[in-house]
Scaffold this motif. Structure first.
Motif, short mmCIF file in Angstrom:
data_model
loop_
_atom_site.label_atom_id
_atom_site.label_comp_id
_atom_site.label_asym_id
_atom_site.label_seq_id
_atom_site.Cartn_x
_atom_site.Cartn_y
_atom_site.Cartn_z
N UNK A 38 0.69 -1.08 0.16
CA UNK A 38 0.04 -0.27 -0.31
C UNK A 38 0.69 1.36 0.05
N UNK A 39 2.43 1.85 0.45
CA UNK A 39 2.66 2.55 0.42
C UNK A 39 3.61 2.66 -0.43
N UNK A 40 3.86 3.47 -1.49
CA UNK A 40 4.83 3.41 -2.39
C UNK A 40 6.87 3.70 -1.51
N UNK A 41 6.87 4.38 -0.19
CA UNK A 41 7.74 4.58 0.27
C UNK A 41 8.26 3.49 0.79
N UNK A 42 7.38 2.78 1.29
CA UNK A 42 8.06 1.34 1.69
C UNK A 42 8.85 0.49 0.93
N UNK A 43 7.69 0.68 -0.17
CA UNK A 43 8.74 -0.77 -1.16
C UNK A 43 9.72 0.01 -2.09
N UNK A 44 9.63 1.12 -1.92
CA UNK A 44 11.25 1.92 -2.74
C UNK A 44 12.36 1.58 -1.27
N UNK A 45 11.18 1.89 -0.55
CA UNK A 45 12.90 1.66 1.02
C UNK A 45 12.98 0.53 1.35
N UNK A 46 12.37 -0.25 1.00
CA UNK A 46 12.41 -1.74 1.10
C UNK A 46 13.19 -2.52 -0.11
N UNK A 47 12.98 -1.81 -0.64
CA UNK A 47 13.90 -2.52 -2.26
C UNK A 47 15.29 -1.97 -2.63
N UNK A 48 15.48 -0.66 -2.41
CA UNK A 48 17.33 -0.42 -1.87
C UNK A 48 17.25 -0.61 -1.01
N UNK A 49 16.89 -0.87 0.42
CA UNK A 49 17.82 -1.89 1.33
C UNK A 49 18.39 -3.06 0.60
N UNK A 50 17.37 -4.05 0.37
CA UNK A 50 18.01 -5.13 -0.29
C UNK A 50 19.18 -5.22 -1.37
N UNK A 51 17.98 -4.62 -2.44
CA UNK A 51 18.84 -4.21 -3.96
C UNK A 51 19.57 -3.98 -4.54
N UNK A 52 19.63 -2.28 -3.72
CA UNK A 52 20.41 -0.80 -4.23
C UNK A 52 21.67 -0.81 -4.55
N UNK A 53 22.16 -1.85 -4.60
CA UNK A 53 23.56 -2.41 -4.12
C UNK A 53 24.01 -2.68 -5.90
#
Length: 759
Positions: free
Chosen positions: A346-361
């Motif tokens: 539901x929250x775009x910020x949560x999705x993008x934040x977790x995506x960058x944490x897990x696979x931002x590199x």
């Protein structure tokens, strides 16, 4: 929109591009005085039905509570960035003055992650994706493409017609044949099918096009799809084979092992095929599974950064639900959770934040490297050589595509030929295809000769299966087998001369006998076994075999059977050299060497560059290729590096040519039974391969996997080939003095031990 009804801010249809406003429905919303004329169905600002028991957009009720709004301060930050990068005064900048392509920067990426202001999305998406450049530089206008693709009798046109109302049925713009978006969707899909005849019509594009049409004009939506097909996604993503998206599923699975090991273990335990769920995520760029609010934020980043975002978002989604998935007890519950996963976000910020944490590199070079490898595996699994795929792709091209290919934007063809050979015309592809076929045939023939040699001289090899294994499992087993035989290998030696047994604790042998070594603790006297007997023998009387786990065979020993040298150095090595020379870039006018050995040197060094010091120290200290002094199993990369360094040291001293070095390396690879793995190491060194080889070469095409599978057959035979066979000085010394220095001292020691003291 002039002369039409306008949605209220934050109300139904307010987030759509003005040309998509459904006037028939808006007119009913405006008839406030007559309740009977009010629409029976409510719509959100994106045109999706809400408050329905069935068929509504997933989670739309919850997400609709806060209508889409644009923060003025956020928009000002974007305006300030654009004005600063274009050196304009505040308020002096208009869209026609903004470059068609915007330079990437950390500041701009941070802005994209925070979201593009909705009113700026159409213009920013066009610039980020490269679609605006394509639109401006195309030699054929969208109007001409629509005209040329208006034939309703084609197979693609009939398939498109069937799917028009299935694409986005819950949206007012696409719910019936009279909806405003349906004719636009039809024209774009027909245009794409005409422009890319090798793709035709793919259902995945329909969902992407309809989502784009909600926010962009028809022509801009078309060029966005062109950018998506040609630049943002790999080739053959939407083709009938779906090779591109299949490859990405393999890459995602590999990333899951590294980034989310708990979830990977769970899927393996329950034998769940993740691609059954995620393939549609990738094929539609998430437009078929994510709520439109989430999709907008994901696409902001996707159009800015490219297809690496697909992996980041997929891993982020899986990570958010990882704990819940791990706690599931049955395969059915896990599968259902995965299937429903997107609708629970539901929250775009949560999705993008977790995506960058897990696979931002994650970065493009890593993804590209993995794609090359897994694409090659898929093609090899299908049992068709890479050159056959190229021939089929070349035949699929027709004049429609050639009308567009000259665009200044340098469009990439979305065909398998792009993957194999780059941007070559059909005649050049045909010539290269014939040449590749000849090279493969020559190599197969040389491998067959070597195999026949072993089967004729060694009865144990008569039943050896010579059929190459092209399955994916075979590649996975390669490294497992490599480690297994390296750890469990027996160390053996070959007798250099006859040694008579005088005492019970001695081990007698004849020249060329193969002795299993039990102990090497004493520098001069080793303990070994032969024919069920165990005893000591002079260490100087034997030579350690350069082998791994296979049984010794005289057929592969060049000191016993010289015929194997002719087969390896005279037939197999030249056929492999021809493959390595195929597509090798020629030196510039200023000159410079151009030889496969130079590429091998660079690629081998690059693969161990991260740990160069330790690898080089082990090279100096270690006398064998397989294990270092601590018993650690060396990787194929380290083996290759050591072999190259060793050959350079010995061959440079003898002033040998690079051709000789290449043949000697082939011999070492056969001894170590890693020739096929070395090819994989070299082809996986993408920077070196790109530097040294043309796009249509074997080493840059998936065809290298076919070569690897063919070479794997040779690992079934036991070779004992001299690395220095062609070095004249070495051969002369060996003929003159077959034993090493110190043999006479050993004879004295032997006779002392053999005296009968009581006599």
């Amino acid at each position: 929109m002039s002369g039409g009804f306008t949605p209220t801010p934050g109300g139904p249809f307010s987030a759509l591009t003005p040309s998509m406003w459904p006037q028939d429905i808006l007119s009913k919303y405006c008839q406030k005085e007559d309740p009977d004329d009010q629409p029976q169905v409510r719509y959100d600002e994106f045109g999706f039905r809400v408050e329905e028991e069935d068929g509504g957009e997933p989670q739309s009720g919850r997400l609709l509570r806060a209508p889409l709004s644009e923060d003025p301060q956020h928009r000002l930050r974007w305006q300030a960035h654009l004005e600063f990068t274009h050196n304009h005064d505040v308020g002096d900048l208009t869209w026609d003055r903004i470059d068609a392509s915007l330079p990437r920067s950390d500041k701009l990426r941070a802005l994209v992650l925070s979201g593009i202001p909705h009113s700026m999305r159409p213009q920013m998406w066009m610039r980020f994706s490269g679609a605006l450049l394509k639109k401006r530089s195309s030699e054929m206008s969208y109007r001409e493409i629509v005209k040329n693709s208006s034939n309703e009798e084609t197979l693609s046109a009939k398939q498109i017609e069937k799917d028009l109302l299935r694409t986005m049925p819950s949206n007012a713009c696409f719910c019936n044949m009279n909806s405003v978006g349906v004719p636009r969707l039809r024209r774009i899909l027909r245009g794409l099918a005409w422009l890319y005849p090798d793709i035709g019509y793919c259902q995945g594009t329909g969902m992407v096009v309809s989502s784009l049409l909600l926010f962009l004009d028809e022509e801009d939506s078309f060029w966005m799809l062109v950018a998506l097909i040609e630049d943002l996604l790999p080739a053959s993503y939407f083709s009938h084979t779906l090779l591109g998206v299949q490859t990405d599923q393999r890459v995602l699975r590999q990333l899951l092992v590294q980034r989310l090991p708990r979830l990977d273990k769970l899927l393996q335990e329950h034998d769940i095929e993740l691609s059954l769920i995620t393939l549609h995520w990738f094929l539609t760029s998430f437009s078929s599974v994510l709520h439109i609010r989430l999709l907008l934020r994901v696409w902001d980043l996707f159009f800015y950064q490219g297809s690496v975002v697909l992996f980041q978002i997929a891993l982020g989604m899986l990570s958010i639900k990882e704990d819940e998935l791990v706690q599931s007890e049955s395969s059915a519950s896990i599968f259902n959770l995965l299937s429903d996963l997107p609708s629970g976000l539901g929250d775009p910020s949560v999705l993008l934040g977790e995506s960058m944490r897990v696979a931002g590199s994650l970065a493009d070079p890593l993804i590209d490297s993995q794609r090359r490898k897994h694409l090659a595996y898929i093609i090899a699994e299908q049992g068709q050589p890479a050159n056959q795929h190229a021939a089929v792709a070349a035949a699929a091209h027709n004049t429609n595509l050639s009308k567009i290919v000259r665009r200044a934007s340098g469009r990439r063809k979305s065909t398998i030929s792009s993957l194999l050979f780059g941007e070559s015309d059909s005649e050049a592809l045909k010539a290269k295809n014939i040449k590749q076929t000849e090279l493969v045939a020559d190599m197969r023939e040389s491998i067959a000769r070597v195999a026949k040699h072993f089967q004729c001289l060694d009865p144990r090899d008569c039943s050896t299966d010579l059929t190459p294994d092209y399955t994916t499992e075979s590649h996975q087993k390669d490294h497992e087998n490599f480690v297994l035989v390296s750890r469990n290998r027996r160390r053996r030696a070959k007798a250099l001369l006859d040694f008579e047994r005088h005492d019970d604790d001695e081990l007698g042998f004849r020249k060329n006998d193969i002795i299993t070594i039990v102990s090497q603790k004493d520098e001069h006297c080793w303990v070994g076994e032969l024919n069920g007997l165990r005893g000591w023998f002079p260490a100087k009387f034997v030579e350690i075999l350069d082998e791994r786990s296979k049984e010794y065979s005289i057929a592969g020993d060049d000191s016993v059977t010289e015929g194997v040298t002719d087969l390896v150095r005279g037939s197999l090595s030249p056929s492999l050299k021809a493959i390595f020379e195929h597509g090798l870039k020629k030196p510039s006018i200023l000159g410079g060497p151009c030889h496969p050995w130079l590429f091998i040197e660079e690629a081998a060094g690059r693969e161990v560059e991260r740990d160069f010091d330790s690898v080089y120290s082990r090279l100096v200290l270690c006398k064998t290729y397989r294990l270092d002094e601590d018993g650690k199993v060396l990787t194929p990369e380290e083996l290759l590096y050591r072999a190259v360094q060793s050959i350079n040291m010995s061959h440079d001293a003898a002033q040998s040519q690079m051709d000789v070095k290449f043949r000697s390396l082939i011999c070492v690879g056969l001894n170590e039974q890693v020739l096929h793995l070395w090819l994989e190491v070299l082809c996986s060194s993408v920077p070196s391969v790109v530097k040294w080889y043309q796009p249509w070469s074997f080493l840059r095409s998936p065809g290298w996997v076919q070569i690897k599978c063919e070479l794997r057959v040779l690992s079934k035979f036991a070779f004992s080939l001299s690395q220095d066979y062609e070095l004249q000085t070495k051969n002369e010394e060996k003929a003159r003095q077959p034993l090493k220095d110190g043999v006479q001292d050993m004879l004295v020691k032997h006779h002392l031990f053999s005296w009968d003291i009581d006599g």
